[in-house]
Design a protein around this motif. Structure first.
Motif, PDB file in Angstrom:
ATOM      1  N   LEU B 192       6.572   0.169 -13.639  1.00 30.15           N
ATOM      2  CA  LEU B 192       5.411   0.775 -13.937  1.00 30.15           C
ATOM      3  C   LEU B 192       5.269  -0.112 -15.312  1.00 30.15           C
ATOM      4  N   SER B 193       3.987  -0.276 -15.433  1.00 33.09           N
ATOM      5  CA  SER B 193       3.516  -1.268 -16.869  1.00 33.09           C
ATOM      6  C   SER B 193       2.047  -0.803 -17.312  1.00 33.09           C
ATOM      7  N   GLN B 194       1.953  -1.455 -18.608  1.00 30.32           N
ATOM      8  CA  GLN B 194       0.899  -1.065 -19.027  1.00 30.32           C
ATOM      9  C   GLN B 194       0.107  -2.394 -19.735  1.00 30.32           C
ATOM     10  N   GLY B 197      -3.997  -1.142 -22.104  1.00 30.44           N
ATOM     11  CA  GLY B 197      -4.146   0.605 -22.077  1.00 30.44           C
ATOM     12  C   GLY B 197      -4.241   0.533 -20.526  1.00 30.44           C
ATOM     13  N   LYS B 198      -4.258   0.032 -19.521  1.00 26.28           N
ATOM     14  CA  LYS B 198      -4.393   0.308 -18.404  1.00 26.28           C
ATOM     15  C   LYS B 198      -3.136   0.398 -17.648  1.00 26.28           C
ATOM     16  N   TRP B 199      -2.679   1.542 -16.890  1.00 24.59           N
ATOM     17  CA  TRP B 199      -1.527   1.658 -16.132  1.00 24.59           C
ATOM     18  C   TRP B 199      -1.571   0.939 -14.715  1.00 24.59           C
ATOM     19  N   CYS B 200      -0.452  -0.030 -14.484  1.00 28.78           N
ATOM     20  CA  CYS B 200      -0.322  -0.552 -13.366  1.00 28.78           C
ATOM     21  C   CYS B 200       1.041  -0.809 -12.821  1.00 28.78           C
ATOM     22  N   LEU B 201       1.182  -1.172 -11.615  1.00 28.80           N
ATOM     23  CA  LEU B 201       2.453  -1.586 -11.507  1.00 28.80           C
ATOM     24  C   LEU B 201       2.690  -3.214 -11.372  1.00 28.80           C
ATOM     25  N   GLU B 202       3.818  -3.438 -11.843  1.00 29.33           N
ATOM     26  CA  GLU B 202       4.062  -4.917 -12.008  1.00 29.33           C
ATOM     27  C   GLU B 202       5.240  -5.484 -11.135  1.00 29.33           C
ATOM     28  N   THR B 203       4.853  -6.692 -10.496  1.00 28.94           N
ATOM     29  CA  THR B 203       5.857  -7.186  -9.474  1.00 28.94           C
ATOM     30  C   THR B 203       6.589  -8.074 -10.043  1.00 28.94           C
ATOM     31  N   ASP B 204       7.749  -8.511  -9.627  1.00 28.63           N
ATOM     32  CA  ASP B 204       8.619  -9.635 -10.130  1.00 28.63           C
ATOM     33  C   ASP B 204       8.717 -10.603  -9.070  1.00 28.63           C
ATOM     34  N   GLY B 205       7.755 -10.509  -8.030  1.00 29.39           N
ATOM     35  CA  GLY B 205       7.625 -11.478  -7.004  1.00 29.39           C
ATOM     36  C   GLY B 205       8.439 -11.149  -5.981  1.00 29.39           C
ATOM     37  N   GLY B 206       9.079 -10.249  -5.876  1.00 29.99           N
ATOM     38  CA  GLY B 206       9.948  -9.760  -4.568  1.00 29.99           C
ATOM     39  C   GLY B 206       9.636  -8.580  -4.279  1.00 29.99           C
ATOM     40  N   ASP B 207       8.855  -7.890  -4.810  1.00 27.47           N
ATOM     41  CA  ASP B 207       8.809  -6.207  -4.722  1.00 27.47           C
ATOM     42  C   ASP B 207       7.754  -5.866  -3.651  1.00 27.47           C
ATOM     43  N   GLY B 216      -3.981  -0.977  13.601  1.00 29.23           N
ATOM     44  CA  GLY B 216      -5.406  -1.039  13.614  1.00 29.23           C
ATOM     45  C   GLY B 216      -5.703  -2.149  12.480  1.00 29.23           C
ATOM     46  N   THR B 217      -6.883  -2.289  12.214  1.00 26.54           N
ATOM     47  CA  THR B 217      -7.488  -3.524  11.276  1.00 26.54           C
ATOM     48  C   THR B 217      -7.912  -2.299   9.973  1.00 26.54           C
ATOM     49  N   TYR B 218      -7.691  -2.837   8.802  1.00 26.43           N
ATOM     50  CA  TYR B 218      -7.784  -1.908   7.759  1.00 26.43           C
ATOM     51  C   TYR B 218      -8.545  -2.860   6.684  1.00 26.43           C
ATOM     52  N   GLY B 219      -9.401  -2.108   6.042  1.00 25.97           N
ATOM     53  CA  GLY B 219     -10.239  -2.696   4.870  1.00 25.97           C
ATOM     54  C   GLY B 219      -9.148  -2.740   3.785  1.00 25.97           C
ATOM     55  N   ARG B 220      -9.017  -3.511   3.004  1.00 23.37           N
ATOM     56  CA  ARG B 220      -8.108  -3.583   2.044  1.00 23.37           C
ATOM     57  C   ARG B 220      -8.812  -4.149   0.434  1.00 23.37           C
ATOM     58  N   ALA B 221      -8.688  -2.940  -0.357  1.00 26.63           N
ATOM     59  CA  ALA B 221      -9.138  -3.552  -1.593  1.00 26.63           C
ATOM     60  C   ALA B 221      -7.968  -3.074  -2.688  1.00 26.63           C
ATOM     61  N   TRP B 222      -7.871  -4.104  -3.723  1.00 30.87           N
ATOM     62  CA  TRP B 222      -6.977  -3.750  -4.768  1.00 30.87           C
ATOM     63  C   TRP B 222      -7.709  -4.362  -6.047  1.00 30.87           C
ATOM     64  N   VAL B 223      -7.091  -3.993  -7.273  1.00 31.48           N
ATOM     65  CA  VAL B 223      -7.596  -4.349  -8.694  1.00 31.48           C
ATOM     66  C   VAL B 223      -6.372  -4.365  -9.520  1.00 31.48           C
ATOM     67  N   SER B 224      -6.416  -5.543 -10.082  1.00 31.33           N
ATOM     68  CA  SER B 224      -5.449  -5.966 -11.279  1.00 31.33           C
ATOM     69  C   SER B 224      -5.768  -5.081 -12.413  1.00 31.33           C
ATOM     70  N   ALA B 225      -4.728  -5.084 -13.288  1.00 28.92           N
ATOM     71  CA  ALA B 225      -4.798  -4.517 -14.836  1.00 28.92           C
ATOM     72  C   ALA B 225      -6.227  -4.877 -15.536  1.00 28.92           C
ATOM     73  N   ALA B 226      -6.370  -6.361 -15.296  1.00 29.26           N
ATOM     74  CA  ALA B 226      -7.147  -6.974 -16.097  1.00 29.26           C
ATOM     75  C   ALA B 226      -8.673  -6.872 -15.290  1.00 29.26           C
ATOM     76  N   GLY B 227      -8.723  -6.014 -14.123  1.00 28.21           N
ATOM     77  CA  GLY B 227     -10.152  -5.702 -13.627  1.00 28.21           C
ATOM     78  C   GLY B 227     -10.502  -6.530 -12.501  1.00 28.21           C
ATOM     79  N   ALA B 251      -3.486  -2.109 -10.387  1.00 31.32           N
ATOM     80  CA  ALA B 251      -3.779  -1.195 -11.017  1.00 31.32           C
ATOM     81  C   ALA B 251      -4.184   0.106 -10.078  1.00 31.32           C
ATOM     82  N   ASP B 252      -4.677  -0.320  -8.849  1.00 30.74           N
ATOM     83  CA  ASP B 252      -4.864   0.540  -7.773  1.00 30.74           C
ATOM     84  C   ASP B 252      -5.396  -0.189  -6.438  1.00 30.74           C
ATOM     85  N   VAL B 253      -5.081   0.593  -5.464  1.00 27.04           N
ATOM     86  CA  VAL B 253      -5.312  -0.058  -4.143  1.00 27.04           C
ATOM     87  C   VAL B 253      -5.743   0.793  -3.328  1.00 27.04           C
ATOM     88  N   ILE B 254      -6.658   0.412  -2.140  1.00 22.44           N
ATOM     89  CA  ILE B 254      -7.168   1.073  -1.120  1.00 22.44           C
ATOM     90  C   ILE B 254      -7.238   0.443   0.204  1.00 22.44           C
TER      91      ILE B 254
END
Lengths: 122, 277
Positions: B192-194, B197-207, B216-227, B251-254
């Motif tokens: 967990l990172s900030q 001022g935005k809360w987000c998950l941060e990866t170390d490259g192997g997470d 099935g096929t899924y729509g996938r959307a995600w946003v970084s803390a920088a928007g 910062a979020d994913v759908i």
């Protein structure tokens, strides 16, 4: 002293099986056997290949990992775990005959110290 | 139902804007829960603010709520289905002594809400999940303790106690609806990172964060803390942590079964643009 520290470990592909048992023996659950299985693959300048795992562990983990191993409640191949333990070296660069660990918050710096680059860059 | 979701996730939003200039109700503004309104499977954590999302870690085998930046995240609840709680799975009350008291053997994989009240007697008691699960053990509670734990078929959820004589406990245990993400391997958990001022998950490259969804096929959307918003499609997704570069943020994913329409994509971009840009 922080509760947790970050450790980045490079394991040569030839030692993955023993490293899996070491991870199982020193981890927090049986699932930690998969520590290197699900980690990305890297290589050094000579082309030797490694799996690299990086994550937060309890601050006492390095000391516990260097001490004589005891079997966890979920069981492990302790002979294999001991073989992996004998290969552990603290500090880079990575080398094919050892399992190399770097302690420090900066993952990019740890990878640089290990001298590794990701095989499938992102 | 549509209004309930809005009320649950957007404080102060009443589900309508009131009478407009022409004396009619204006349409509802978009909310990500709209993408799941027809019951489509998927995953949406609704961001990673630890005061809003019930994030959990299992550092050293003890379940704890993620509360601050720098902590690893092992469990991310899905809010796409509203987080509805299933029926009670525990007996109303147990009188126990030194033995572990079984409460429920999980029949299905899922996220279970386990909380307990110590009614009377001497001693301490805590909830515990046995393998296969990442539930493990909760800290001893003085009176009342609640946690969300992942359990798989065969995992025994029980009360662990040091009571020498009769201790009366009243646990409740209920399955939480949704497709929740988790990571059992300790070093593969994001942090967990900030950022800005935005809360987000941060990866170390192997997470990664494992997730089980219908094929099935899924729509996938995600946003970084920088928007920065990325939208694509993925077949049979198994990971709810999308970025893989060292130090990258989410910062979020759908994830929603069925590709997003152009209208939906525009709505997602506008919604996150208002939160993270």
């Amino acid at each position: 002293m922080p509760d947790q520290i970050r450790i980045t470990i490079a394991c040569p592909l030839a030692h993955l099986d023993d490293a899996a048992q070491f991870s199982r023996a020193t981890g927090y659950s049986a699932a930690d056997e998969a520590t290197f299985t699900i980690s990305p693959e890297y290589r050094d300048a000579a082309g030797n290949r490694y799996r690299v795992a990086s994550g937060l562990v309890a601050a006492v983990y390095p000391a516990n990992a260097a001490a004589p191993l005891t079997a966890p409640e979920w069981g492990a191949d302790m002979a294999a775990a001991a073989r992996a333990q004998a290969l552990i070296r603290i500090g880079g660069p990575a080398a094919p005959g050892q399992i190399t660990a770097v302690i420090g918050e900066d993952v990019s710096a740890a990878l640089a110290e290990l001298g590794l680059t990701r095989i499938d860059p992102v | 139902m549509r209004h309930d979701r809005h009320l649950g996730h957007q404080k102060g939003h009443l589900g309508w804007r009131g009478l407009g200039q022409r004396g009619v109700f204006s349409p509802l503004p978009f909310h990500p829960s709209d993408l799941f309104a027809a019951g489509q499977p998927g995953h949406w954590p609704g961001g990673y603010d630890p005061t809003q999302a019930r994030l959990w870690q299992t550092a050293t085998g003890v379940v704890a709520r993620v509360a601050a930046a720098g902590q690893q995240v092992a469990i991310v609840p899905d809010r796409s289905q509203g987080g509805a709680l299933g029926p009670e799975l525990s007996a109303a009350e147990y009188t126990i002594s030194t033995a572990n008291q079984p409460v429920h053997t999980a029949a299905v994989e899922g996220l279970y809400r386990f909380d307990m009240e110590i009614v009377s007697g001497d001693g301490r008691a805590r909830q515990q999940g046995t393998m296969p699960s990442i539930a493990h053990t909760l800290s001893f509670a003085p009176a009342l303790l609640e946690a969300d734990v992942i359990a798989r078929p065969g995992s025994l959820l029980r009360i662990n106690t040091n009571a020498a004589t009769g201790l009366v406990c009243r646990p409740t245990l209920r399955l939480i609806a949704g497709n929740h993400a988790s990571q059992e391997v300790a070093v593969a958990r994001p942090t967990l990172s900030q950022s800005g001022g935005k809360w987000c998950l941060e990866t170390d490259g192997g997470d990664s964060l494992s997730i089980t969804l219908p094929a099935g096929t899924y729509g996938r959307a995600w946003v970084s803390a920088a928007g920065v918003v990325t939208v694509d499609t993925v077949t049979n997704p198994t990971n709810a942590l999308i970025p893989t570069a060292v130090g990258a943020t989410q910062a979020d994913v759908i994830l929603r079964q069925g590709a997003f329409t152009s209208t939906e994509e525009a709505q997602i971009r506008a919604y996150w643009g208002g939160l993270y840009a």
